[in-house]
Enzyme design. Structure first.
Site, PDB file in Angstrom:
ATOM      1  N   GLY A  47       0.805  -1.252   0.118  1.00  0.00           N
ATOM      2  CA  GLY A  47      -0.009   0.005   0.061  1.00  0.00           C
ATOM      3  C   GLY A  47       0.872   1.106  -0.082  1.00  0.00           C
ATOM      4  N   GLU A 102       3.882   4.259   5.784  1.00  0.00           N
ATOM      5  CA  GLU A 102       2.564   3.394   5.549  1.00  0.00           C
ATOM      6  C   GLU A 102       1.508   4.175   4.931  1.00  0.00           C
ATOM      7  OE1 GLU A 102       1.168   0.845   5.200  1.00  0.00           O
ATOM      8  OE2 GLU A 102       0.618  -0.200   7.024  1.00  0.00           O
ATOM      9  N   ASP A 103       0.622   3.393   4.336  1.00  0.00           N
ATOM     10  CA  ASP A 103      -0.393   3.996   3.793  1.00  0.00           C
ATOM     11  C   ASP A 103      -1.616   4.597   4.660  1.00  0.00           C
ATOM     12  OD1 ASP A 103      -1.537   1.327   4.442  1.00  0.00           O
ATOM     13  OD2 ASP A 103      -1.974   0.888   2.339  1.00  0.00           O
ATOM     14  N   ASP A 106      -5.203   2.088  10.671  1.00  0.00           N
ATOM     15  CA  ASP A 106      -6.547   2.182  11.035  1.00  0.00           C
ATOM     16  C   ASP A 106      -6.596   1.561  12.342  1.00  0.00           C
ATOM     17  OD1 ASP A 106      -9.288   1.569  10.558  1.00  0.00           O
ATOM     18  OD2 ASP A 106      -9.128  -0.047   9.488  1.00  0.00           O
ATOM     19  N   LYS A 134      -7.194   6.862  10.316  1.00  0.00           N
ATOM     20  CA  LYS A 134      -8.329   6.717  10.788  1.00  0.00           C
ATOM     21  C   LYS A 134      -8.500   6.678  12.040  1.00  0.00           C
ATOM     22  CE  LYS A 134     -10.156   3.857   7.133  1.00  0.00           C
ATOM     23  NZ  LYS A 134     -10.653   2.477   6.927  1.00  0.00           N
ATOM     24  N   PHE A 155     -14.036   2.962   4.385  1.00  0.00           N
ATOM     25  CA  PHE A 155     -13.075   2.363   3.531  1.00  0.00           C
ATOM     26  C   PHE A 155     -12.783   2.957   2.245  1.00  0.00           C
ATOM     27  CE2 PHE A 155     -10.951  -1.086   1.267  1.00  0.00           C
ATOM     28  CZ  PHE A 155     -10.245  -1.652   2.251  1.00  0.00           C
ATOM     29  N   VAL A 156     -11.534   3.441   2.319  1.00  0.00           N
ATOM     30  CA  VAL A 156     -11.041   4.035   0.827  1.00  0.00           C
ATOM     31  C   VAL A 156      -9.904   3.359   0.101  1.00  0.00           C
ATOM     32  CG1 VAL A 156     -11.359   6.376   2.278  1.00  0.00           C
ATOM     33  CG2 VAL A 156      -9.149   5.142   2.369  1.00  0.00           C
ATOM     34  N   ASP A 162      -5.757  -0.520  -1.687  1.00  0.00           N
ATOM     35  CA  ASP A 162      -6.507  -1.281  -2.542  1.00  0.00           C
ATOM     36  C   ASP A 162      -7.893  -1.734  -1.768  1.00  0.00           C
ATOM     37  OD1 ASP A 162      -5.196  -2.957  -0.458  1.00  0.00           O
ATOM     38  OD2 ASP A 162      -6.161  -4.766  -1.549  1.00  0.00           O
ATOM     39  N   ARG A 168      -5.291   0.318  -6.846  1.00  0.00           N
ATOM     40  CA  ARG A 168      -4.223   1.072  -6.046  1.00  0.00           C
ATOM     41  C   ARG A 168      -3.595   1.999  -7.110  1.00  0.00           C
ATOM     42  NH1 ARG A 168      -2.265  -2.112  -1.725  1.00  0.00           N
ATOM     43  NH2 ARG A 168      -2.356  -4.381  -2.075  1.00  0.00           N
TER      44      ARG A 168
HETATM   45  P1  IMP Z   1      -4.670  -1.844  10.610  1.00  0.00           P
HETATM   46  O1  IMP Z   1      -3.632  -2.795  11.089  1.00  0.00           O
HETATM   47  O2  IMP Z   1      -5.824  -1.811  11.067  1.00  0.00           O
HETATM   48  O3  IMP Z   1      -4.084  -0.393  11.139  1.00  0.00           O
HETATM   49  O4  IMP Z   1      -4.547  -1.556   9.226  1.00  0.00           O
HETATM   50  C1  IMP Z   1      -3.613  -1.346   8.534  1.00  0.00           C
HETATM   51  C2  IMP Z   1      -3.704  -1.836   7.028  1.00  0.00           C
HETATM   52  O5  IMP Z   1      -4.985  -2.164   6.601  1.00  0.00           O
HETATM   53  C3  IMP Z   1      -3.186  -0.730   5.906  1.00  0.00           C
HETATM   54  O6  IMP Z   1      -1.900  -0.703   5.759  1.00  0.00           O
HETATM   55  C4  IMP Z   1      -4.197  -1.142   4.766  1.00  0.00           C
HETATM   56  O7  IMP Z   1      -3.169  -2.168   3.967  1.00  0.00           O
HETATM   57  C5  IMP Z   1      -5.226  -1.675   5.370  1.00  0.00           C
HETATM   58  N1  IMP Z   1      -6.404  -0.577   5.404  1.00  0.00           N
HETATM   59  C6  IMP Z   1      -6.831  -0.164   6.664  1.00  0.00           C
HETATM   60  N2  IMP Z   1      -8.112   0.710   6.358  1.00  0.00           N
HETATM   61  C7  IMP Z   1      -8.151   0.684   4.844  1.00  0.00           C
HETATM   62  C8  IMP Z   1      -8.801   1.466   3.897  1.00  0.00           C
HETATM   63  O8  IMP Z   1      -9.925   2.191   4.339  1.00  0.00           O
HETATM   64  N3  IMP Z   1      -8.650   1.186   2.569  1.00  0.00           N
HETATM   65  C9  IMP Z   1      -7.703   0.198   2.143  1.00  0.00           C
HETATM   66  N4  IMP Z   1      -6.831  -0.415   3.198  1.00  0.00           N
HETATM   67  C10 IMP Z   1      -7.027  -0.243   4.414  1.00  0.00           C
HETATM   68 MG    MG Z   2      -4.450  -3.842   1.990  1.00  0.00          MG
END
Ligand code: IMP
Ligand code: MG
Length: 183
Positions: A47, A102-103, A106, A134, A155-156, A162, A168
């Site tokens: 990402g 990082e992208d 969340d 987020k 969710f974006v 992606d 992407r």
């Molecule tokens: P976390 O572990 O919940 O913080 O998730 C992080 C990863 O989840 C990111 O690196 C993304 O790959 C994916 N992710 C979380 N939210 C989104 C979203 O809104 N769109 C796309 N990918 C997301």
């Molecule tokens: Mg992903």
């Protein structure tokens, strides 16, 4: 891809121009903050690849770049908390100044795992730079030093992010039409 809205996209949340401006600002800030340091920029695959490619060209310093592959979700839209390293770094980060790119943050579970893993290799410093934050869904406290945009709990996709490995390459960040997520 053109900036014309993709037929699967319901709305654009952050335009290509907004992203470009913010990436320039972050690059200027990082150039100040990392002057005189031993910068290693680590992109989290897949990402962050798009963001990293633009960001490093706005940082006017010597640096090394490397990538780490992690997989946390499979094809779902929620983090399972189970993180797996699918590709490790090739560089040594001991005594160096690590910037994780990082992208999106969340739940924070992925980054928490990565930071702990990298910290055990004894870098001099370690900071996070994320394009999107987020905060509504955070379950693990992670300290984000550099953040592009705070976004609501949606969710974006696009600019590296992606849904089921698609979208992407969109040059903006947007939300898909609901029927795309459910089919
Ligand atoms: P976390 O572990 O919940 O913080 O998730 C992080 C990863 O989840 C990111 O690196 C993304 O790959 C994916 N992710 C979380 N939210 C989104 C979203 O809104 N769109 C796309 N990918 C997301
Ligand atoms: Mg992903």
């Amino acid at each position: 891809m053109s900036n014309v809205m993709h037929p699967d996209v319901e709305k654009i949340i952050i335009s290509q121009e907004q992203i470009q401006n913010r990436v320039k600002e972050l690059g200027r800030q990082l150039t100040e903050d990392y002057r005189g340091k031993e910068l290693v920029v680590i992109g989290i695959l897949r990402g962050a690849a798009v963001f990293l490619a633009d960001l490093i060209r706005e940082i006017d310093l010597y640096m090394e770049i490397d990538f780490m592959g992690v997989s946390s979700y499979g094809l779902a839209t929620k983090s399972s908390g189970v993180v797996r390293i699918t590709k490790d770094l090739e560089s040594t980060i001991t005594d160096r100044d690590v910037l994780i790119v990082e992208d999106i943050v969340d739940s924070g579970l992925t980054l928490k795992y990565i930071v702990e893993n990298l910290r055990s290799r004894k870098p001099r410093s370690i900071q996070i730079c994320t394009l999107l934050d987020k905060p509504a869904r955070r379950v693990e406290g992670v300290e984000v030093a550099y953040n592009g945009f705070v976004i609501p709990d949606e969710f974006v996709v696009g600019y590296g992010l992606d849904y089921a490995e698609k979208y992407r390459n969109l040059p903006y960040v947007g939300v898909l039409k609901p029927e795309i997520y459910t089919t």
